[in-house]
Design a protein around this motif. Sequence first.
Motif, PDB file in Angstrom:
ATOM      1  N   LEU A   1      21.787 -38.901  34.289  1.00 48.64           N
ATOM      2  CA  LEU A   1      20.773 -39.891  33.943  1.00 48.64           C
ATOM      3  C   LEU A   1      20.728 -41.017  34.972  1.00 48.64           C
ATOM      4  O   LEU A   1      19.642 -41.528  35.287  1.00 48.64           O
ATOM      5  CB  LEU A   1      21.010 -40.434  32.535  1.00 48.64           C
ATOM      6  CG  LEU A   1      20.768 -39.405  31.418  1.00 48.64           C
ATOM      7  CD1 LEU A   1      21.167 -39.977  30.065  1.00 48.64           C
ATOM      8  CD2 LEU A   1      19.328 -38.923  31.419  1.00 48.64           C
ATOM      9  N   GLY A   2      21.883 -41.382  35.521  1.00 46.49           N
ATOM     10  CA  GLY A   2      21.907 -42.387  36.587  1.00 46.49           C
ATOM     11  C   GLY A   2      21.155 -41.917  37.816  1.00 46.49           C
ATOM     12  O   GLY A   2      20.426 -42.697  38.447  1.00 46.49           O
ATOM     13  N   ALA A   3      21.286 -40.648  38.151  1.00 49.81           N
ATOM     14  CA  ALA A   3      20.564 -40.102  39.308  1.00 49.81           C
ATOM     15  C   ALA A   3      19.060 -40.070  39.039  1.00 49.81           C
ATOM     16  O   ALA A   3      18.254 -40.381  39.924  1.00 49.81           O
ATOM     17  CB  ALA A   3      21.090 -38.702  39.640  1.00 49.81           C
TER      18      ALA A   3
ATOM     19  N   ARG B   1      28.147 -46.559  31.543  1.00 51.94           N
ATOM     20  CA  ARG B   1      28.564 -45.532  30.578  1.00 51.94           C
ATOM     21  C   ARG B   1      29.339 -44.408  31.266  1.00 51.94           C
ATOM     22  O   ARG B   1      30.299 -43.875  30.702  1.00 51.94           O
ATOM     23  CB  ARG B   1      27.357 -44.988  29.823  1.00 51.94           C
ATOM     24  CG  ARG B   1      26.785 -46.003  28.850  1.00 51.94           C
ATOM     25  CD  ARG B   1      25.545 -45.490  28.117  1.00 51.94           C
ATOM     26  NE  ARG B   1      24.931 -46.542  27.344  1.00 51.94           N
ATOM     27  CZ  ARG B   1      25.369 -46.956  26.155  1.00 51.94           C
ATOM     28  NH1 ARG B   1      26.405 -46.372  25.602  1.00 51.94           N
ATOM     29  NH2 ARG B   1      24.758 -47.939  25.515  1.00 51.94           N
ATOM     30  N   THR B   2      28.960 -44.069  32.485  1.00 50.39           N
ATOM     31  CA  THR B   2      29.710 -43.061  33.241  1.00 50.39           C
ATOM     32  C   THR B   2      31.132 -43.541  33.493  1.00 50.39           C
ATOM     33  O   THR B   2      32.103 -42.811  33.261  1.00 50.39           O
ATOM     34  CB  THR B   2      29.010 -42.764  34.590  1.00 50.39           C
ATOM     35  OG1 THR B   2      27.711 -42.239  34.336  1.00 50.39           O
ATOM     36  CG2 THR B   2      29.799 -41.770  35.418  1.00 50.39           C
ATOM     37  N   SER B   3      31.255 -44.760  33.962  1.00 51.78           N
ATOM     38  CA  SER B   3      32.565 -45.334  34.260  1.00 51.78           C
ATOM     39  C   SER B   3      33.429 -45.405  33.002  1.00 51.78           C
ATOM     40  O   SER B   3      34.614 -45.051  33.017  1.00 51.78           O
ATOM     41  CB  SER B   3      32.381 -46.725  34.873  1.00 51.78           C
ATOM     42  OG  SER B   3      33.615 -47.317  35.133  1.00 51.78           O
TER      43      SER B   3
ATOM     44  N   ASP C   1      27.326 -44.189  22.573  1.00 50.45           N
ATOM     45  CA  ASP C   1      26.614 -43.376  23.561  1.00 50.45           C
ATOM     46  C   ASP C   1      25.556 -42.498  22.892  1.00 50.45           C
ATOM     47  O   ASP C   1      24.458 -42.322  23.427  1.00 50.45           O
ATOM     48  CB  ASP C   1      27.590 -42.501  24.351  1.00 50.45           C
ATOM     49  CG  ASP C   1      28.309 -43.259  25.450  1.00 50.45           C
ATOM     50  OD1 ASP C   1      28.004 -44.451  25.672  1.00 50.45           O
ATOM     51  OD2 ASP C   1      29.187 -42.660  26.098  1.00 50.45           O
ATOM     52  N   ARG C   2      25.875 -41.968  21.725  1.00 51.99           N
ATOM     53  CA  ARG C   2      24.894 -41.128  21.019  1.00 51.99           C
ATOM     54  C   ARG C   2      23.693 -41.965  20.580  1.00 51.99           C
ATOM     55  O   ARG C   2      22.545 -41.520  20.661  1.00 51.99           O
ATOM     56  CB  ARG C   2      25.537 -40.444  19.823  1.00 51.99           C
ATOM     57  CG  ARG C   2      24.621 -39.383  19.206  1.00 51.99           C
ATOM     58  CD  ARG C   2      25.379 -38.529  18.212  1.00 51.99           C
ATOM     59  NE  ARG C   2      24.614 -37.358  17.853  1.00 51.99           N
ATOM     60  CZ  ARG C   2      24.240 -37.074  16.610  1.00 51.99           C
ATOM     61  NH1 ARG C   2      24.561 -37.888  15.611  1.00 51.99           N
ATOM     62  NH2 ARG C   2      23.557 -35.978  16.348  1.00 51.99           N
TER      63      ARG C   2
ATOM     64  N   ALA D   1      29.356 -36.690  32.514  1.00 52.36           N
ATOM     65  CA  ALA D   1      28.424 -35.893  33.327  1.00 52.36           C
ATOM     66  C   ALA D   1      26.974 -36.182  32.938  1.00 52.36           C
ATOM     67  O   ALA D   1      26.096 -36.288  33.807  1.00 52.36           O
ATOM     68  CB  ALA D   1      28.735 -34.405  33.165  1.00 52.36           C
ATOM     69  N   LEU D   2      26.718 -36.318  31.641  1.00 53.35           N
ATOM     70  CA  LEU D   2      25.373 -36.657  31.159  1.00 53.35           C
ATOM     71  C   LEU D   2      24.903 -37.966  31.784  1.00 53.35           C
ATOM     72  O   LEU D   2      23.798 -38.046  32.330  1.00 53.35           O
ATOM     73  CB  LEU D   2      25.380 -36.789  29.635  1.00 53.35           C
ATOM     74  CG  LEU D   2      24.191 -37.528  29.010  1.00 53.35           C
ATOM     75  CD1 LEU D   2      22.922 -36.695  29.135  1.00 53.35           C
ATOM     76  CD2 LEU D   2      24.481 -37.901  27.571  1.00 53.35           C
ATOM     77  N   TRP D   3      25.731 -38.995  31.716  1.00 49.98           N
ATOM     78  CA  TRP D   3      25.322 -40.311  32.218  1.00 49.98           C
ATOM     79  C   TRP D   3      25.208 -40.324  33.735  1.00 49.98           C
ATOM     80  O   TRP D   3      24.373 -41.053  34.283  1.00 49.98           O
ATOM     81  CB  TRP D   3      26.252 -41.405  31.678  1.00 49.98           C
ATOM     82  CG  TRP D   3      26.079 -41.539  30.192  1.00 49.98           C
ATOM     83  CD1 TRP D   3      26.955 -41.137  29.222  1.00 49.98           C
ATOM     84  CD2 TRP D   3      24.932 -42.043  29.504  1.00 49.98           C
ATOM     85  NE1 TRP D   3      26.420 -41.379  27.975  1.00 49.98           N
ATOM     86  CE2 TRP D   3      25.181 -41.937  28.116  1.00 49.98           C
ATOM     87  CE3 TRP D   3      23.715 -42.585  29.916  1.00 49.98           C
ATOM     88  CZ2 TRP D   3      24.270 -42.353  27.153  1.00 49.98           C
ATOM     89  CZ3 TRP D   3      22.809 -43.003  28.955  1.00 49.98           C
ATOM     90  CH2 TRP D   3      23.079 -42.879  27.592  1.00 49.98           C
TER      91      TRP D   3
END
Length: 174
Positions: free
Chosen positions: A122-124, A140-142, A55-56, A117-119
């Motif tokens: 970013l998805g929004a 990545r959120t999932s 992710d980083r 929360a970050l992803w």
Amino acid sequence: MTAVTTDVRLLSIYLEDHHALLGAVLARAGRLVASDSHLPGGTALREIRDVLTDDREALRALMDTLGSTPSAAKSLLAGVAERLGRLKPNGRLLERSPLSRVVELDALRAAVQDDAALWRVLGAIAETDDRISAADAAARTSRAQRQAQTVERLRVAAAVAALGGREAASAHRR
């Protein structure tokens, strides 16, 4: 309908913050894996560390796409904060306290939830900015949400083992 334009400057600052945080989290996760790989959940912790590393790297690639770079100052400060967090008394002088694992898993759980929360954010943003992959952000959120559940299970088991004794830990695992 009004077009929404991404404020790249503010988004870059947001991404710098998360990049620095993930660096500190990876240091903490590495410490946890190194000290607890032989304990239940050691394999899961290695997988979580590897996913956070991925992710980083994805975050860094997105920053490159946006023309942003990680902040050396923020990364340094996050690293110093992570190291200072190790200095707290843990009830043991010469050996690792079982409470250390609980506190480190507390921090890892919070970090994995922050990653999710970050992803989500970013998805929004991806809905109006094609430089961000909505599908990648959703995946990545999932994945981060599943990891948070795994860390929570490990955290509770570690807390029961540390605070509730062996019998309580055995009963909790059943």
